[in-house]
Design an enzyme around this catalytic site. Structure first.
Site, PDB file in Angstrom:
ATOM      1  N   ASN A 219      34.368  74.554   5.246  1.00  0.00           N
ATOM      2  CA  ASN A 219      34.811  75.745   4.511  1.00  0.00           C
ATOM      3  C   ASN A 219      34.722  75.489   3.013  1.00  0.00           C
ATOM      4  O   ASN A 219      34.277  74.429   2.583  1.00  0.00           O
ATOM      5  CB  ASN A 219      36.233  76.133   4.926  1.00  0.00           C
ATOM      6  CG  ASN A 219      37.197  74.995   4.667  1.00  0.00           C
ATOM      7  OD1 ASN A 219      37.423  74.600   3.538  1.00  0.00           O
ATOM      8  ND2 ASN A 219      37.748  74.423   5.741  1.00  0.00           N
ATOM      9  N   GLY A 282      50.881  69.930   3.313  1.00  0.00           N
ATOM     10  CA  GLY A 282      49.573  70.169   3.947  1.00  0.00           C
ATOM     11  C   GLY A 282      48.838  71.259   3.204  1.00  0.00           C
ATOM     12  O   GLY A 282      49.062  72.443   3.446  1.00  0.00           O
ATOM     13  N   ALA A 284      45.378  70.977   2.850  1.00  0.00           N
ATOM     14  CA  ALA A 284      43.984  70.955   3.294  1.00  0.00           C
ATOM     15  C   ALA A 284      43.639  72.206   4.080  1.00  0.00           C
ATOM     16  O   ALA A 284      44.485  72.774   4.776  1.00  0.00           O
ATOM     17  CB  ALA A 284      43.743  69.716   4.162  1.00  0.00           C
ATOM     18  N   LYS A 298      19.302  65.528  16.173  1.00  0.00           N
ATOM     19  CA  LYS A 298      19.229  66.806  15.459  1.00  0.00           C
ATOM     20  C   LYS A 298      18.843  67.944  16.416  1.00  0.00           C
ATOM     21  O   LYS A 298      17.871  67.821  17.163  1.00  0.00           O
ATOM     22  CB  LYS A 298      18.193  66.683  14.339  1.00  0.00           C
ATOM     23  CG  LYS A 298      18.137  67.885  13.458  1.00  0.00           C
ATOM     24  CD  LYS A 298      17.098  67.726  12.370  1.00  0.00           C
ATOM     25  CE  LYS A 298      16.893  69.056  11.672  1.00  0.00           C
ATOM     26  NZ  LYS A 298      15.689  69.111  10.896  1.00  0.00           N
ATOM     27  N   ILE A 318      47.598  69.609  12.481  1.00  0.00           N
ATOM     28  CA  ILE A 318      48.142  68.404  11.833  1.00  0.00           C
ATOM     29  C   ILE A 318      49.578  68.634  11.375  1.00  0.00           C
ATOM     30  O   ILE A 318      50.494  67.859  11.671  1.00  0.00           O
ATOM     31  CB  ILE A 318      47.261  68.007  10.632  1.00  0.00           C
ATOM     32  CG1 ILE A 318      45.838  67.723  11.108  1.00  0.00           C
ATOM     33  CG2 ILE A 318      47.845  66.788   9.913  1.00  0.00           C
ATOM     34  CD1 ILE A 318      44.825  67.570   9.994  1.00  0.00           C
ATOM     35  N   ILE A 319      49.769  69.729  10.644  1.00  0.00           N
ATOM     36  CA  ILE A 319      51.080  69.917  10.016  1.00  0.00           C
ATOM     37  C   ILE A 319      52.163  70.203  11.058  1.00  0.00           C
ATOM     38  O   ILE A 319      53.299  69.720  10.939  1.00  0.00           O
ATOM     39  CB  ILE A 319      51.013  71.003   8.923  1.00  0.00           C
ATOM     40  CG1 ILE A 319      52.170  70.780   7.954  1.00  0.00           C
ATOM     41  CG2 ILE A 319      51.007  72.409   9.474  1.00  0.00           C
ATOM     42  CD1 ILE A 319      51.913  71.275   6.587  1.00  0.00           C
ATOM     43  N   PHE A 334      50.678  75.229   3.679  1.00  0.00           N
ATOM     44  CA  PHE A 334      50.068  76.318   2.926  1.00  0.00           C
ATOM     45  C   PHE A 334      49.649  77.399   3.919  1.00  0.00           C
ATOM     46  O   PHE A 334      49.502  77.135   5.111  1.00  0.00           O
ATOM     47  CB  PHE A 334      48.839  75.826   2.155  1.00  0.00           C
ATOM     48  CG  PHE A 334      49.170  75.386   0.753  1.00  0.00           C
ATOM     49  CD1 PHE A 334      49.977  74.280   0.536  1.00  0.00           C
ATOM     50  CD2 PHE A 334      48.691  76.086  -0.351  1.00  0.00           C
ATOM     51  CE1 PHE A 334      50.302  73.871  -0.745  1.00  0.00           C
ATOM     52  CE2 PHE A 334      49.006  75.696  -1.646  1.00  0.00           C
ATOM     53  CZ  PHE A 334      49.809  74.591  -1.844  1.00  0.00           C
ATOM     54  N   LYS A 348      54.160  81.565   9.991  1.00  0.00           N
ATOM     55  CA  LYS A 348      53.744  80.146  10.010  1.00  0.00           C
ATOM     56  C   LYS A 348      54.944  79.224   9.884  1.00  0.00           C
ATOM     57  O   LYS A 348      55.002  78.161  10.505  1.00  0.00           O
ATOM     58  CB  LYS A 348      52.746  79.866   8.884  1.00  0.00           C
ATOM     59  CG  LYS A 348      51.366  80.289   9.300  1.00  0.00           C
ATOM     60  CD  LYS A 348      50.244  79.780   8.432  1.00  0.00           C
ATOM     61  CE  LYS A 348      48.940  80.207   9.087  1.00  0.00           C
ATOM     62  NZ  LYS A 348      48.051  80.969   8.257  1.00  0.00           N
ATOM     63  N   LYS A 352      55.037  76.933  13.175  1.00  0.00           N
ATOM     64  CA  LYS A 352      54.659  75.522  13.001  1.00  0.00           C
ATOM     65  C   LYS A 352      55.870  74.630  12.748  1.00  0.00           C
ATOM     66  O   LYS A 352      55.725  73.428  12.554  1.00  0.00           O
ATOM     67  CB  LYS A 352      53.654  75.391  11.852  1.00  0.00           C
ATOM     68  CG  LYS A 352      52.338  76.135  12.109  1.00  0.00           C
ATOM     69  CD  LYS A 352      51.266  75.738  11.113  1.00  0.00           C
ATOM     70  CE  LYS A 352      49.991  76.529  11.338  1.00  0.00           C
ATOM     71  NZ  LYS A 352      48.773  75.716  11.198  1.00  0.00           N
TER      72      LYS A 352
HETATM   73  O1  PMT Z   1      40.968  73.447  -2.262  1.00  0.00           O
HETATM   74  P1  PMT Z   1      40.933  74.650  -3.213  1.00  0.00           P
HETATM   75  O2  PMT Z   1      39.539  75.119  -3.480  1.00  0.00           O
HETATM   76  O3  PMT Z   1      41.725  74.384  -4.452  1.00  0.00           O
HETATM   77  O4  PMT Z   1      41.638  75.859  -2.465  1.00  0.00           O
HETATM   78  C1  PMT Z   1      42.980  75.793  -2.156  1.00  0.00           C
HETATM   79  C2  PMT Z   1      43.296  76.397  -0.776  1.00  0.00           C
HETATM   80  C3  PMT Z   1      43.012  77.887  -0.790  1.00  0.00           C
HETATM   81  C4  PMT Z   1      42.456  75.721   0.313  1.00  0.00           C
HETATM   82  C5  PMT Z   1      44.815  76.101  -0.519  1.00  0.00           C
HETATM   83  O5  PMT Z   1      45.584  76.722  -1.513  1.00  0.00           O
HETATM   84  C6  PMT Z   1      45.243  76.577   0.851  1.00  0.00           C
HETATM   85  O6  PMT Z   1      45.575  77.719   1.085  1.00  0.00           O
HETATM   86  N1  PMT Z   1      45.249  75.632   1.824  1.00  0.00           N
HETATM   87  C7  PMT Z   1      45.531  75.902   3.265  1.00  0.00           C
HETATM   88  C8  PMT Z   1      44.296  76.466   3.884  1.00  0.00           C
HETATM   89  C9  PMT Z   1      44.470  76.744   5.360  1.00  0.00           C
HETATM   90  O7  PMT Z   1      43.816  76.126   6.157  1.00  0.00           O
HETATM   91  O8  PMT Z   1      45.398  77.590   5.645  1.00  0.00           O
HETATM   92  P2  PMT Z   1      45.788  78.023   7.170  1.00  0.00           P
HETATM   93  O9  PMT Z   1      46.574  79.251   7.006  1.00  0.00           O
HETATM   94  O10 PMT Z   1      44.572  78.088   8.025  1.00  0.00           O
HETATM   95  O11 PMT Z   1      46.655  76.810   7.681  1.00  0.00           O
HETATM   96  C10 PMT Z   1      48.071  76.803   7.562  1.00  0.00           C
HETATM   97  C11 PMT Z   1      48.595  75.408   7.385  1.00  0.00           C
HETATM   98  O12 PMT Z   1      48.316  74.623   8.525  1.00  0.00           O
HETATM   99  C12 PMT Z   1      48.032  74.656   6.203  1.00  0.00           C
HETATM  100  O13 PMT Z   1      49.064  73.879   5.640  1.00  0.00           O
HETATM  101  C13 PMT Z   1      46.977  73.750   6.836  1.00  0.00           C
HETATM  102  O14 PMT Z   1      46.785  72.546   6.073  1.00  0.00           O
HETATM  103  C14 PMT Z   1      47.619  73.454   8.177  1.00  0.00           C
HETATM  104  N2  PMT Z   1      46.680  73.177   9.283  1.00  0.00           N
HETATM  105  C15 PMT Z   1      45.818  74.118   9.716  1.00  0.00           C
HETATM  106  C16 PMT Z   1      45.008  73.862  10.814  1.00  0.00           C
HETATM  107  C17 PMT Z   1      45.093  72.590  11.427  1.00  0.00           C
HETATM  108  N3  PMT Z   1      44.322  72.286  12.463  1.00  0.00           N
HETATM  109  N4  PMT Z   1      45.956  71.666  10.974  1.00  0.00           N
HETATM  110  C18 PMT Z   1      46.753  71.934   9.914  1.00  0.00           C
HETATM  111  O15 PMT Z   1      47.531  71.085   9.499  1.00  0.00           O
END
Ligand code: PMT
Length: 417
Positions: A219, A282, A284, A298, A318-319, A334, A348, A352
Site C-alpha cells: 500500500n 500501531g 503501520a 515468477k 497484530i495490534i 490507528f 476499532k 480490537k
Molecule cells: O505512513 P504514512 O504515509 O505517513 O501514512 C500514515 C498512515 C495513513 C498509514 C497512518 O496514519 C495510518 O492510518 N495507519 C494505519 C493504517 C491502517 O492499516 O489502518 P487500519 O484501519 O486498516 O488498521 C487499524 C489498526 O490495526 C492499525 O493500528 C493497524 O496498524 C492495525 N492492524 C491492521 C491490520 C493488521 N493485520 N494488523 C494490525 O495491527
C-alpha cells in the site's frame, strides 16, 4: 538518545534557563528569529551566536532586537571579548541550542573542530547540547551526514528532527528544520521528561506480501507518520523501538529500528519487542491479506487467459493480538478511514480491544498517506466510557507529539496509583 552524563547544569527546575542559541548558515535561519522570541516568552535568558554564513540569511540586528542582548559573531572580536569572553559565555550557558544546524556545522562539531565562535563554544561548554538539523534532503541522506548525526548523538547531542516536507530548494523530503514550537516543546524539561524510563514500541510503514519472487501486495504508506511518532517519543525521553516496513526514511536519532517486510514478520517482531514495554502504537498500514502460497518462480502470462485468480488468506491482526496479551502495554491503534471517522474509530477501539484509536481521514487532499501533514480524531476509553479529542491539520511531527503526549497522559491515568 541519552544526554552525556557530565552536564554542568541540568537546568534550574521552575526557572528559565540560560540558552545559547547558535545559528548556522541555512535558509531555516529565518525561523530562528521566531524561535528566539518563543524562548524569551517561555521565560528563558537567550544569547545568540551566529556563524559568518548565517548572517547572509538573517541579520544580527534582528536577533539583538528580539533578545535584547548583543549578538556574537566572531571569535576574534576584542570588543566583544572584553564584555563576556568566549570561555565565560561557554560557562554561562545551561543549554546550547543550535538551530538550524547545517550539514557542514554538524560535520565540524562531529569532528571536534573549533574554527569559529560557535564551534569553539560548543567544544568549550559542558552545557546540555541540542541541535535542530536543517539541510537539503539529499545532504541529510548522505552516509557522511548519517555518520555525523550518529557520532553527535553518541557524544551526547540531542537531535531534534529534521522534519520532512517541501524544502526551500524545491525538493521534498527529510531535512526541514522542526518548527520553532516543536523545538520549544521538546526542550521543555523543567519537569522530568514526560516519557523518561518508559519503553515505547511503534510499528510504521507498509508491509509487503509476496506473490512470487518479483511481485508483492502492498500500500501507499510512506512511514512518515510512524517515524514522526518515534521521533516524538524519543524527544520526550522514551526508549523507542521502531518496527518498520520497507520505507525510504532515515532512522530518527536515538531510536532503535527493526526492519521487517511482511505482516507475519511484523507480528513476530512486535511480540518479541512488546514484552515489558509500556506503550505500543500501531501506525503501520498492515496488509490484511497475503497470498496463500506465493509462487516459487515468477508467474507467467498465460496465452488466451484474461484473468488471474489469486487466493488470499488473512494476516494476523497484530495490534489486536498485542492487546490480548496478559502483560499488555497501553495500546494505541490507528484507523485509516474515508468516512464516518468517529463511528469506525469507536468500533476499532472495542473490536480490537484497544485503549486509544487515532483515526485519520485518508481521503482528504494533502493529509494521510505519503503527505507531510495529517489531522486526527483521538478516541479513548476511560472509567466513564469513552472520550475524544480532535487534532486539526498540522505537520506530522507536531501531530505525533500531541498523540504521544495524549497517550502518556491516558497511560498515567490508567496506571494504578
Ligand atoms: O505512513 P504514512 O504515509 O505517513 O501514512 C500514515 C498512515 C495513513 C498509514 C497512518 O496514519 C495510518 O492510518 N495507519 C494505519 C493504517 C491502517 O492499516 O489502518 P487500519 O484501519 O486498516 O488498521 C487499524 C489498526 O490495526 C492499525 O493500528 C493497524 O496498524 C492495525 N492492524 C491492521 C491490520 C493488521 N493485520 N494488523 C494490525 O495491527
Amino acid at each position: 538518545m541519552s544526554l552525556s552524563p557530565g552536564h554542568r547544569n541540568a537546568g534550574r527546575p521552575g526557572e528559565g534557563r540560560r540558552i545559547l542559541l547558535g545559528i548556522s548558515a541555512g535558509i531555516a535561519a529565518y525561523k530562528s528569529a521566531h524561535l528566539a522570541r518563543l524562548l524569551k516568552q517561555a521565560g528563558h535568558e537567550v544569547r545568540v551566536v551566529m556563524t559568518e554564513g548565517a548572517q547572509a540569511f538573517i541579520t544580527p540586528l534582528t536577533l539583538q532586537a528580539l533578545t535584547g542582548e548583543p549578538v556574537r559573531t566572531s571569535l576574534l572580536d576584542p570588543e566583544a571579548e572584553a564584555g563576556m569572553g568566549h570561555i565565560e559565555l561557554a560557562r554561562w550557558a545551561d543549554l546550547i541550542l543550535v538551530a538550524p544546524a547545517t550539514a557542514d556545522l554538524m560535520a565540524r562539531l562531529a569532528h571536534g573542530h573549533a574554527d569559529d565562535l560557535l564551534t569553539t563554544l560548543c567544544l568549550a561548554s559542558d552545557a546540555e547540547k541540542v541541535m535542530a538539523p536543517a539541510m537539503n534532503q539529499a545532504m541529510w541522506r548522505q552516509p557522511a551526514t548519517v555518520r555525523n548525526a550518529h557520532r553527535l548523538a553518541e557524544d551526547g547531542w540531542r537531535l531534534l528532527g529534521p522534519d520532512s516536507g517541501d524544502q526551500a530548494c524545491g525538493d521534498v523530503g527529510p531535512g526541514r528544520m522542526l518548527e520553532p514550537e516543536a523545538i520549544l516543546a521538546a526542550l521543555d524539561d523543567t519537569a522530568p521528561r514526560e516519557a523518561a524510563g518508559l519503553t515505547v514500541v511503534i510499528t510504521a510503514g507498509p508491509t509487503r506480501e509476496p506473490l512470487d519472487p518479483v511481485r508483492y501486495l502492498s500500500n501507499h504508506s510512506s512511514g512518515k507518520m510512524g517515524f514522526a511518532l518515534a521521533a516524538a517519543a524519543a524527544a520526550l525521553g522514551a526508549r523507542v523501538l521502531l518496527i518498520s516496513g520497507p520505507v525510504a526514511l532515515p532512522t530518527p536519532a536515538g531510536v532503535e529500528r527493526h526492519d521487517v517486510e511482511s505482516a507475519r514478520e511484523m507480528h513476530d517482531a512486535a511480540h518479541r519487542l512488546a514484552r515489558g514495554c509500556d506503550l505500543f502504537i500501531g501506525c503501520a498500514a498492515v496488509a490484511d491479506y497475503r497470498a496463500e502460497t506465493p509462487a516459487e518462480h515468477k508467474l507467467k502470462k498465460r496465452e488466451g487467459e484474461h484473468t488471474l485468480t489469486l487466493r488470499l488468506v488473512k494476516n494476523p491482526d497484530i495490534i489486536a493480538s498485542i492487546a490480548a496479551r496478559d502483560d499488555r502495554p497501553y495500546v494505541v491503534g490507528f484507523a485509516a478511514e474515508t468516512r464516518d471517522l468517529e463511528a469506525y474509530a469507536r468500533d476499532k477501539l472495542a473490536r480490537k480491544g484497544l485503549d486509544m484509536v487515532v483515526a485519520n481521514d485518508v481521503s482528504r487532499a494533502g493529509l494521510g498517506f505519503g503527505a507531510d501533514d495529517n489531522a486526527a480524531l483521538l478516541v479513548w476509553r476511560d472509567a466513564d466510557g469513552t472520550d475524544q479529542r480532535s487534532l486539526p491539520p498540522q505537520p506530522k511531527s507536531q501531530l505525533a507529539l500531541a498523540v504521544v503526549r495524549q497517550a502518556l497522559a491516558r497511560l498515567r491515568a490508567a496506571a494504578p496509583p
